[in-house]
Scaffold this motif. Structure first.
Motif, mmCIF file in Angstrom:
data_model
loop_
_atom_site.group_PDB
_atom_site.id
_atom_site.type_symbol
_atom_site.label_atom_id
_atom_site.label_comp_id
_atom_site.label_asym_id
_atom_site.label_seq_id
_atom_site.Cartn_x
_atom_site.Cartn_y
_atom_site.Cartn_z
ATOM 1 N N TYR A 293 0.855 -1.175 0.000
ATOM 2 C CA TYR A 293 0.000 0.000 0.000
ATOM 3 C C TYR A 293 0.888 1.221 0.000
ATOM 4 N N LEU A 294 0.407 2.263 -0.606
ATOM 5 C CA LEU A 294 1.121 3.535 -0.653
ATOM 6 C C LEU A 294 0.240 4.561 0.038
ATOM 7 N N GLY B 248 1.119 -1.649 -12.344
ATOM 8 C CA GLY B 248 0.517 -2.478 -11.310
ATOM 9 C C GLY B 248 -0.089 -1.700 -10.167
ATOM 10 N N THR B 249 -0.137 -0.403 -10.274
ATOM 11 C CA THR B 249 -0.705 0.436 -9.213
ATOM 12 C C THR B 249 -2.186 0.695 -9.468
ATOM 13 N N MET B 250 -2.951 0.641 -8.384
ATOM 14 C CA MET B 250 -4.358 1.025 -8.449
ATOM 15 C C MET B 250 -4.589 2.195 -7.499
ATOM 16 N N ALA B 251 -5.312 3.190 -7.986
ATOM 17 C CA ALA B 251 -5.651 4.349 -7.164
ATOM 18 C C ALA B 251 -7.163 4.500 -7.127
ATOM 19 N N SER C 186 -9.210 -6.266 -16.174
ATOM 20 C CA SER C 186 -8.110 -7.008 -16.779
ATOM 21 C C SER C 186 -7.194 -6.021 -17.499
ATOM 22 N N GLY C 187 -6.057 -5.750 -16.887
ATOM 23 C CA GLY C 187 -5.115 -4.824 -17.500
ATOM 24 C C GLY C 187 -5.381 -3.386 -17.127
ATOM 25 N N PRO C 188 -4.463 -2.489 -17.471
ATOM 26 C CA PRO C 188 -4.589 -1.068 -17.095
ATOM 27 C C PRO C 188 -5.731 -0.396 -17.833
ATOM 28 N N THR D 215 -7.361 9.467 -0.980
ATOM 29 C CA THR D 215 -7.043 8.542 -2.062
ATOM 30 C C THR D 215 -6.353 7.313 -1.491
ATOM 31 N N LEU D 216 -6.879 6.145 -1.819
ATOM 32 C CA LEU D 216 -6.221 4.896 -1.448
ATOM 33 C C LEU D 216 -5.437 4.394 -2.649
ATOM 34 N N THR D 217 -4.185 4.016 -2.426
ATOM 35 C CA THR D 217 -3.340 3.522 -3.506
ATOM 36 C C THR D 217 -2.737 2.187 -3.116
ATOM 37 N N LEU D 218 -2.973 1.167 -3.941
ATOM 38 C CA LEU D 218 -2.403 -0.160 -3.746
ATOM 39 C C LEU D 218 -1.487 -0.470 -4.917
ATOM 40 N N HIS D 219 -0.383 -1.147 -4.624
ATOM 41 C CA HIS D 219 0.552 -1.504 -5.695
ATOM 42 C C HIS D 219 0.757 -3.007 -5.713
#
Length: 416
Positions: free
Chosen positions: A240-241, A306-309, A283-285, A254-258
């Motif tokens: 997590y970031l 690979g990061t999701m925000a 599936s995919g960016p 903002t929640l950010t997971l990598h």
């Protein structure tokens, strides 16, 4: 006259049992089974007039090109059906479905490219299946799943480039398998076959001839010689970031997971999100290099690295977030359960709601902490914010948001 009538009556009674097409020769074996021998007769179709109690039907070496639903309607009790060395290119759905007594089926040396695999579901007593020397380019993963008594399977000399993992599962009686002389593409999609052959007790005839045609660097090598380092199952790490300083954020939380993945070939990253109101699969960016979101309606921003925000994270976004790493060797995933708390001390909130969490001792983790997928228990991320009053440059009151992240596991602290 009376003897003649008796003979005629006897013929009437025995006639149906001994009915035999003119092109065939029929006889009763010592075991009582009725044999209909119709091989080498230049037949272009299955002959009519066969007895209903035929148990062995030989139609090999003819010129039959087509089989339909009614081809074997006259022989519902057939146990051995030999159709090798014909010109069969079309097999209709239902052709073999009603032959529930079938034990031996030979379709070798024909021109079959498409086969009604569903028909095999009813043939649970099948012991020998020969489909070698045809034009089969693929098999469904569950093609043979109902064949509990199958002992010998011949698939050699076809056009198979790959086989789905699990193709030979659920075949407890299988003792002989022939798959040589197929143009296998030895991508990692067939790496399972190497592992399976290393551990199975099934005799794989001429295993050394089960060769790779592609890719070029493996051409001519046996499927069983695919290097282990060529195909590596995925591994996945989820971090997590977050901002643990006193950063002021005016645009909401903002929640950010990598998601970091490794494997060969390089795994594809997929996300699954389950909230109380919806289920989302990505599936995919969905964020392009220029920053544009490909799917404008999507709440969750997924980047190529690979990061999701999740901007403006709210109670509606609480739920389970899963990152999946997928390649031709397998799939690995790790999940976190994300919840939002409004207290300055979310650890106290957790302890109030779940007394068992007291074993954690209120430990906190820091930016970049890894969520260990092997850890016991469900992972829990609590994202919290503390509203404060501060003065803006214009002198007005604004809401200052301090963003922190506390990662806990139910029973295990994730940072330990």
């Amino acid at each position: 006259m009376r003897p003649l009538l008796c003979c005629l009556g006897l013929a009437v009674l025995l006639g149906p049992c001994l009915a035999c097409p003119s092109a065939c020769s029929c006889s009763t074996k010592k075991n009582g089974r009725l044999l209909a021998e119709c091989a080498y007769k230049d037949l272009q179709e299955v002959p009519e007039g066969l007895s209903s109690n035929v148990s062995i039907l030989t139609l090999s070496a003819n010129k039959i090109s087509w089989l339909g639903q009614g081809s074997f309607a006259e022989v519902p009790e057939v146990q051995s059906l030999w159709l090798g060395y014909n010109q069969i290119g079309v097999v209709e759905l239902g052709t073999f479905a009603l032959l529930v007594h079938l034990k031996n089926l030979d379709l070798s040396h024909n021109k079959i490219a498409d086969f009604p695999w569903q028909d095999l579901r009813n043939l649970s007593g099948l012991q020998i299946l020969k489909m070698n020397n045809n034009r089969l380019a693929g098999l469904p993963r569950d093609a043979f799943r109902s064949l509990k008594d199958l002992r010998s399977l011949w698939l050699n000399d076809n056009e198979l480039t790959t086989l789905a993992e699990g193709t030979f599962d659920n075949l407890p009686s299988l003792s002989q398998l022939q798959i040589f002389n197929n143009p296998f593409n030895c991508s990692c999609k067939v790496f399972w076959l190497k592992k399976w052959t290393e551990n199975t007790s099934v005799s794989i005839t001429k295993g050394g001839s089960t060769l790779c045609v592609a890719p070029s660097k493996l051409k001519g090598r046996a499927v069983t010689d695919i290097p282990d380092h060529h195909c590596v199952a995925p591994s996945v790490q989820l971090t997590y970031l977050s901002n643990l300083d006193n950063t002021v954020m005016y645009d909401g939380l903002t929640l950010t997971l990598h998601c970091s993945v490794a494997g060969s070939p390089p795994p594809e990253i997929r996300w699954k999100i389950q909230t109380s109101s919806r289920r989302v699969e990505i599936s995919g960016p969905n964020v392009a290099r220029d920053g544009n979101v490909k799917q404008s309606q999507e709440r969750f921003l997924v980047f190529k690295n690979g990061t999701m925000a999740i901007p403006n994270f709210s109670k509606e976004d609480e739920g389970i977030y899963t990152c999946l790493a997928v390649n031709d060797v397998g799939t690995r995933d790790v999940s976190v359960n994300v919840a939002l708390a409004g207290s300055e001390n979310p650890a106290e909130d957790l302890l109030r709601d779940d007394p068992q969490a007291s074993h954690l001792g209120g430990r906190s983790c820091y930016k970049g902490d890894e969520i260990d997928p092997s850890g016991a228990g469900e992972k829990l991320v609590i994202v919290y914010h503390t509203p404060r009053e501060s003065k803006s440059r214009a002198g007005g009151a604004v809401s200052q948001v301090h963003l922190g992240t506390l990662l806990l596991a139910l029973g295990v602290a994730l940072c330990c």
